[in-house]
Write a protein that holds these residues in place. Sequence first.
Motif, PDB file in Angstrom:
ATOM      1  N   SER A 150       0.825  -1.211   0.000  1.00 35.06           N
ATOM      2  CA  SER A 150       0.000   0.000   0.000  1.00 35.06           C
ATOM      3  C   SER A 150       0.856   1.255   0.000  1.00 35.06           C
ATOM      4  O   SER A 150       0.332   2.367   0.115  1.00 35.06           O
ATOM      5  N   THR A 154       3.281  10.324  -1.591  1.00 30.36           N
ATOM      6  CA  THR A 154       2.129  11.202  -1.389  1.00 30.36           C
ATOM      7  C   THR A 154       2.594  12.641  -1.221  1.00 30.36           C
ATOM      8  O   THR A 154       3.787  12.918  -1.057  1.00 30.36           O
ATOM      9  N   THR A 160      -1.237   8.674   3.294  1.00 25.25           N
ATOM     10  CA  THR A 160      -2.223   7.727   2.792  1.00 25.25           C
ATOM     11  C   THR A 160      -1.536   6.580   2.053  1.00 25.25           C
ATOM     12  O   THR A 160      -0.372   6.658   1.673  1.00 25.25           O
ATOM     13  N   ARG A 162      -2.307   3.276  -0.984  1.00 27.38           N
ATOM     14  CA  ARG A 162      -3.156   2.891  -2.119  1.00 27.38           C
ATOM     15  C   ARG A 162      -2.616   1.583  -2.709  1.00 27.38           C
ATOM     16  O   ARG A 162      -1.417   1.430  -2.898  1.00 27.38           O
ATOM     17  N   GLY A 164      -4.146   0.260  -5.699  1.00 28.00           N
ATOM     18  CA  GLY A 164      -4.230   0.489  -7.133  1.00 28.00           C
ATOM     19  C   GLY A 164      -4.963  -0.618  -7.863  1.00 28.00           C
ATOM     20  O   GLY A 164      -5.092  -1.751  -7.379  1.00 28.00           O
ATOM     21  N   GLU A 205      -6.635   4.569   0.738  1.00 24.00           N
ATOM     22  CA  GLU A 205      -7.598   5.237  -0.129  1.00 24.00           C
ATOM     23  C   GLU A 205      -8.597   4.271  -0.754  1.00 24.00           C
ATOM     24  O   GLU A 205      -9.772   4.621  -0.932  1.00 24.00           O
ATOM     25  N   ASP A 206      -8.141   3.079  -1.127  1.00 22.08           N
ATOM     26  CA  ASP A 206      -9.047   2.124  -1.785  1.00 22.08           C
ATOM     27  C   ASP A 206      -9.401   0.947  -0.870  1.00 22.08           C
ATOM     28  O   ASP A 206      -9.537  -0.182  -1.316  1.00 22.08           O
TER      29      ASP A 206
END
Length: 312
Positions: A150, A154, A160, A162, A164, A205-206
Motif C-alpha cells: 500500500s 504522497t 495515505t 493505495r 491500485g 484510499e481504496d
Amino acid sequence: MSIFRLAHLSDPHLPPPQGAFGWRDLLSKRLLSRIAWRRKHREHRPEVLAAIVADLKAHAPDHVAITGDLTNYAAPAEYEAARVWLEALAPARDVTVSPGNHDALVETKGGRPFAPWTPWLGDEGLGEGGDVAFPQVRVRDGVALFNLCSAVPTAPHLATGRLGKAQLERLDALLADPAYRDLFRVLLIHHPPVPGAVAKRKALEDQDALRALLARHGADLVLHGHAHEAMVATAPGPDGAMIPVLGVPSASAMGERGHPAARWHGVEIDRQADGGVEVRVVARGLDPKTGRPAELSRYVLLQAGRPPAGHA
C-alpha cells in the motif's frame, strides 16, 4: 496437525544512517520527515528494537511478517541499511516485508524503490522490467501469505496508502484461485483496511475495494501496522463470516507521550484434525515495570474458524 507460529512486528523506523539526508532533499518531502525525525528519534530507540528482536528470536517463530516503515526518508542509504538489518534477522525465505508509507516517501530514481529488499518481498523475485509485482504469495506449511503493498509517494503532510487497480485485480484472481482454497490465508498490508482506524490523511484510499474483495472471496486473517497501536477489528467475509484484522504497535517505541510501547505478536495457527482452526495471539513487549520484553497478554483470535465472542 501442526502449529504454524507467525511473528508479526511493524514500524521499526530504523535510525537513518549518516548521509541518508542530502542537500537535494531540501526541496522534497524528505525535509519534513527530517524535521519530524528530530522529535521521533526520542521515541523510536534502536536499543528497544534490539531487545524486541532478541525476544522474538528467542521464541523461534516459523516465519516473521513485517508490515512496513523500516525507513524514515526512503533514502537509498536507508534501503541498504534495512537490507543489512533484514539479513541479520533471519533467512530471507523466513521473513516477509510489506512496505509502508515511509518506505515510499518520495519518487525514487529508476522507479524501483524496494529492489534491495526483493528476497524478503516474496518468492517470485523481480518481474519483467525489474519491478516487484504485488501481491506476492508465499506458501509455508499450509499457510498462504498474500503480501500487499500500500506504499505510494504522497503529497506533504499526507501518509495515505493505495493498492491500485492492477494490484487489486491480481489479488482478486489470487484469492479466487483454488490452489489456495484449503490453505490458511493471511494478508499482509501496512495500512489498516478498517474505517476510522487512522485519520483520513493516513488512511488506505481504496480500502472499500479491498474490503469488497474480502467479502467476495474471504481470507482468514489480515495483519497490518501504520497505526502504532495494538488493534483488533474485523472485516466482512463471505456469507456473514468475519475476518480478524490485527494491528501491532511500533517495534521500536519507548512508549512515551501517549504512544504504546514496543510490541510484537506471536500468532499461533493451530490447524486441527477435524478441519477446524484455532488462532491464538501472544502479545509480547516492553514491561512497563521492568522495561524489558515480557508477555503482556494472550487470547484466542479465531476458534473453529470464527472470531470468539468479545473480539469483534
